[in-house]
Structures are given as structure tokens and as C-alpha cells.
Write an enzyme that holds these catalytic residues in place. Sequence first.
Site, PDB file in Angstrom:
ATOM      1  N   LYS A 275       7.828   6.214 -12.869  1.00 48.22           N
ATOM      2  CA  LYS A 275       9.024   6.969 -13.239  1.00 48.22           C
ATOM      3  C   LYS A 275       8.846   8.439 -12.844  1.00 48.22           C
ATOM      4  CE  LYS A 275      10.464   4.106 -17.161  1.00 48.22           C
ATOM      5  NZ  LYS A 275      11.687   3.571 -16.536  1.00 48.22           N
ATOM      6  N   ARG A 349      11.523  -7.392 -18.542  1.00 49.85           N
ATOM      7  CA  ARG A 349      11.901  -8.790 -18.316  1.00 49.85           C
ATOM      8  C   ARG A 349      10.673  -9.669 -18.145  1.00 49.85           C
ATOM      9  NH1 ARG A 349      15.432  -6.865 -13.289  1.00 49.85           N
ATOM     10  NH2 ARG A 349      15.630  -5.169 -14.780  1.00 49.85           N
TER      11      ARG A 349
HETATM   12  N1  BES Z   1      12.497   0.872 -20.191  1.00 49.25           N
HETATM   13  C1  BES Z   1      13.265   0.953 -19.017  1.00 49.25           C
HETATM   14  C2  BES Z   1      14.767   1.042 -19.267  1.00 49.25           C
HETATM   15  C3  BES Z   1      15.254   2.283 -19.960  1.00 49.25           C
HETATM   16  C4  BES Z   1      15.736   3.338 -19.214  1.00 49.25           C
HETATM   17  C5  BES Z   1      15.262   2.383 -21.323  1.00 49.25           C
HETATM   18  C6  BES Z   1      16.203   4.467 -19.848  1.00 49.25           C
HETATM   19  C7  BES Z   1      15.724   3.507 -21.957  1.00 49.25           C
HETATM   20  C8  BES Z   1      16.209   4.566 -21.214  1.00 49.25           C
HETATM   21  C9  BES Z   1      13.021  -0.278 -18.150  1.00 49.25           C
HETATM   22  O1  BES Z   1      11.762  -0.836 -18.247  1.00 49.25           O
HETATM   23  C10 BES Z   1      13.186   0.157 -16.738  1.00 49.25           C
HETATM   24  O2  BES Z   1      12.415   0.928 -16.292  1.00 49.25           O
HETATM   25  N2  BES Z   1      14.219  -0.366 -16.085  1.00 49.25           N
HETATM   26  C11 BES Z   1      14.482  -0.051 -14.747  1.00 49.25           C
HETATM   27  C12 BES Z   1      14.849  -1.349 -14.084  1.00 49.25           C
HETATM   28  C13 BES Z   1      14.867  -1.264 -12.602  1.00 49.25           C
HETATM   29  C14 BES Z   1      13.506  -1.021 -12.063  1.00 49.25           C
HETATM   30  C15 BES Z   1      15.433  -2.561 -12.076  1.00 49.25           C
HETATM   31  C16 BES Z   1      15.622   0.953 -14.688  1.00 49.25           C
HETATM   32  O3  BES Z   1      16.492   0.916 -15.549  1.00 49.25           O
HETATM   33  O4  BES Z   1      15.626   1.784 -13.789  1.00 49.25           O
HETATM   34 MN    MN Z   2      10.384   0.022 -16.915  1.00 44.69          MN
END
Ligand code: BES
Ligand code: MN
Length: 499
Positions: A275, A349
Site C-alpha cells: 500500500k 478473500r
Molecule cells: N483491507 C483492504 C480494503 C480496505 C481499503 C479497507 C480501505 C478499508 C479501507 C483490502 O485488503 C484491500 O487491500 N483491498 C484492495 C483489493 C484490491 C487489491 C483488489 C483494495 O481495495 O484496493
Molecule cells: Mn489488502
Amino acid sequence: MFLVHNQFNWEEPFDALVLGVWDQPVRWNGLLGEINEQMNHQLEAIFKAGEISKKEKSIGSIFTLGNNGARKIITVGLGKKGNASIEIVKESLGKAFKHLNGKAETICVELSSFLNDSLAAEEVSFTLGEALALSTYSYSGYKQKSNEPEKQIKQVTVIAEVEEELNSILETGYIYGRATNSARTLVNQPGNMMTANDMAEYAKNLADTYGFKAEILEKEDMEKLGMGALLAVNQGSKEPPKLITLKYQGKPEWKDVIGLVGKGVTFDTGGYSLKTKDGIVGMKTDMGGAAAVLGAMEIIGETRPEQNVVAVIPATDNMISGNSFKPDDVITSFHGKTIEVSNTDAEGRLVLADAITYAKHHGAEYLVDVATLTGGVIVALGSHITGAMTNHEAWFEQVLEASYEAGEPIWRLPITDKDIKRIRSSKVADIINSPGGREGHAIMGGTFLLEFAEDTPWVHLDIAGTATSKSSYELGPSGATGVMVRTLATLVEGFTPVK
Ligand code: BES
Ligand code: MN
Ligand code: ZN
């Protein structure tokens, strides 16, 4: 916490009396008339001068200067009498309690002033209990000097004509609110204070308190069982993963079992699909789904419905190291399906896949999973509505009904054959965890999980937008909201088999 009386006691000194005020001419009879008399008609004068707003959620404060049993009268505007929903009443009461917290210890609420043709004493009492707990919540964290107010509301006397049962309804509402607060605290805890092990200890404590069966699978157990998806996410961590299972049996036989599965990622760096430095902040809240399930189990432990529930929480962080899993890896899930990892940040997931399969092994015949799964759901629905996906209309209806009753709105997103095709488009494995592009990626999250729920009635709740609030609101401070605790508990309470 609550006392129910059918009359205002003039001898008893309260710090405040809380009155609901509808947007209609005030009738100077009953308790209001009596207070007005005591105050030499000054109360009427204050209203006539337009000092007291009757608008929804507006708070007025009148000092009685010792003329009656309450030092202060707090008026709560409720808007047009015909329009008020229970949500307006909940938020109005929340605002009043928030206002009083820190200033009052004993308060008195005149219940009938909050009722109208569609709001009965029972419903408003439940809401009052909930609102009291929710609105006065605060998280003090690890400050050496606590920021909690010294004076806290200790006793609420409710004046109501119908006395029977109201007390237990008030208390039950309060249980719902407090369990939501427990979930909020779990989510607000920093990642270093809420590791997978900490969460397992918390769950074991809950099991001890309420007599649940608890089972914690250790890393070695997962290796034996072949839980390759959960293990892959944990691979780069020095904190061992835990798979937490709690069982509550409220029926003579272990059938019609409801499986509640909560994403317990204690910190999500994204892994090698790292991230950004801004995107990573706040990722301690990535176990909001697990917290919702644990909060619901607290309510279930308190209210003991005649239902069977198995709660499954996959707990791990998602870290980087020489051992971490990486994009292009292929892993084998507990179910047996092989997964191409195209994005290590789509880790939720993966851990849920094995947890859903495990819930089915424990007899779950109906599934709900709750997860802070995708940023995409925030783009689609914002931060007040939880995204939902399903494979079963009637089961979804029950979840929708429960969410409506709890005042936690959900909105459904579709899963089509084309979405399933995308998830199955890997060239090297059965499925891929994040098919390229950002198109409909909340739906991709749900569709991936469907591969593991299969034919079992299932609802997926994506709370990435609703698990936290950027600003404070009538029923809580900024930070964790505890969303879905009350929906899950309401669902279990009212469950009827739909197959
Ligand atoms: N934990 C995150 C989702 C999230 C984002 C929760 C912002 C709370 C606030 C999840 O694990 C994630 O990183 N999702 C990705 C998915 C993508 C890689 C398909 C996302 O949302 O960018
Ligand atoms: Mn994630
Ligand atoms: Zn995550």
C-alpha cells in the site's frame, strides 16, 4: 442502569430531565404542565419566546433553578410527529446523552414524549438503551491521562405508563449498544496490541464468560489441514496465525447452523503489493469483520436465543519479509481449489476462503461473512452503506430485514456469470484472487468468496466503508463504528430456516 417508574418523583433530585419535543403546539398538561406550574409558567414563556427548537435532533437546555426535582431540562427536538422514524429518535436521544455525558449522573427520561402513532413504548425503549451505550462510548487508548469524563451517566429513570417488560427491553437495547462498543474497542486497538494471538485470547475469554465452545487452530494445525490460503497471507509474519472458532448451541440438535465469518486481518500492509504510505495508515481496522462477529457473539451470549451459531475468524496480519508470499505465487486453499495470487493486497478473500470452508466443516448451513474487503465498495456506496452480495434470495431477505431493524443499511451488488468467468480466468490456477483492472472490484471480492460458499446460502457484507467513521456523530466518536454487530445479532435472534 435503568429504573422504570410510572410517575415523575418530585422528591428525587435528578441532574436532568430529558423531554422529546415534536414540531407542534405544546400541550401544557401532564408532567409538562406540572413542571410549568412549579416554574411559575416560565417554561411556557421560554417555549413561547421560540428559545426551544423543535427541529430534528436539536438540543435545548433549560435550568430550572431548583424549582423541581430536576436541575435541568434537556429538550430534544424530534421534527414533525408523523415523519419521525426510529432512527431519528435514536440519533436524537444519542445527541442528548452525548450532551449530558460528563455533566450528569442521574437522568430521567419522559418516554411518552418520544412516542407517536408508529413508535411504541417498547421500540423506543430498546432504542433508548442502545443510544445510551453508543453515544457515550469513548476509546481512551494508551494515553497516560484518560480522556474519559469523570462524571458519567450512572442511572436512567424512565417515566412510562406501561411498566411491565420495559425494564428488560431497555437492558437488552443497552446490551446491543455495549456489545457494539466492545467491537469498536477491538477495532480501535493498534495492530501491535491486537495481534492474532490477542484476538484469540479475547475470544477464549468471551467463550469462558458465556459458555461457548472455543477452538483455536494453530499454524501447525492449519498446515496439517492444508489451509494454504490463510497460511500464504501469514507467511511473511513473525506473528503466528490463529483460526478462531466459537460455537453456541441454543437448539437441542446441531442443525440449521448459522455460520458467521469475520475477516480478522490485524494489520494490512498490502504485502508485496504494498500500500502507499497514506493508504497503509488506519489498516489496524482491517479486523472490523472479526470484531463484528465477536460483538454479535457477546449479544448472543447475553440473550441466549434458541439458535445454533458457529463463528469463524481467520486472524493474521499481512506483512512483508523474505518469507512473504508474492504476486504470481500459486497456492492451494483448504477447499482444494488452487489460487493464482496476482495481488497480495487482496488478502482478505484468501483468509476468508479457508474460514468459509472451515465453517462449513463445522456444520454451517447458512453463511454470512463480514469483511473490510475492498476500497471499491467505498467508491460504489460511500461510508454509510454496507455492500452486500449473495447466492440466495431468501437468505438475503433475512439479512436485509435484520439490517433494517438494526438501522445499519446494506445495498446489494450483483454477481453475474461474467464476474464468475473473470475470477476463473487464471492461466495457471483454478481461480485468481484479483483479476486485472479496477472494474467492479468490490464485486470481484464477493465473487471470489462465492467460489468457497458454493451452494450454501451465503451473504457477503463488505464493510470497508462503514467500519470506521472519519468524524464523530450522534451515536459515537470518530474511529470504529462497530457496524454489523447489531445486524448479525438481530439476524440470529429472528432466524428461520429458509431452505
Ligand atoms: N483491507 C483492504 C480494503 C480496505 C481499503 C479497507 C480501505 C478499508 C479501507 C483490502 O485488503 C484491500 O487491500 N483491498 C484492495 C483489493 C484490491 C487489491 C483488489 C483494495 O481495495 O484496493
Ligand atoms: Mn489488502
Ligand atoms: Zn485487507
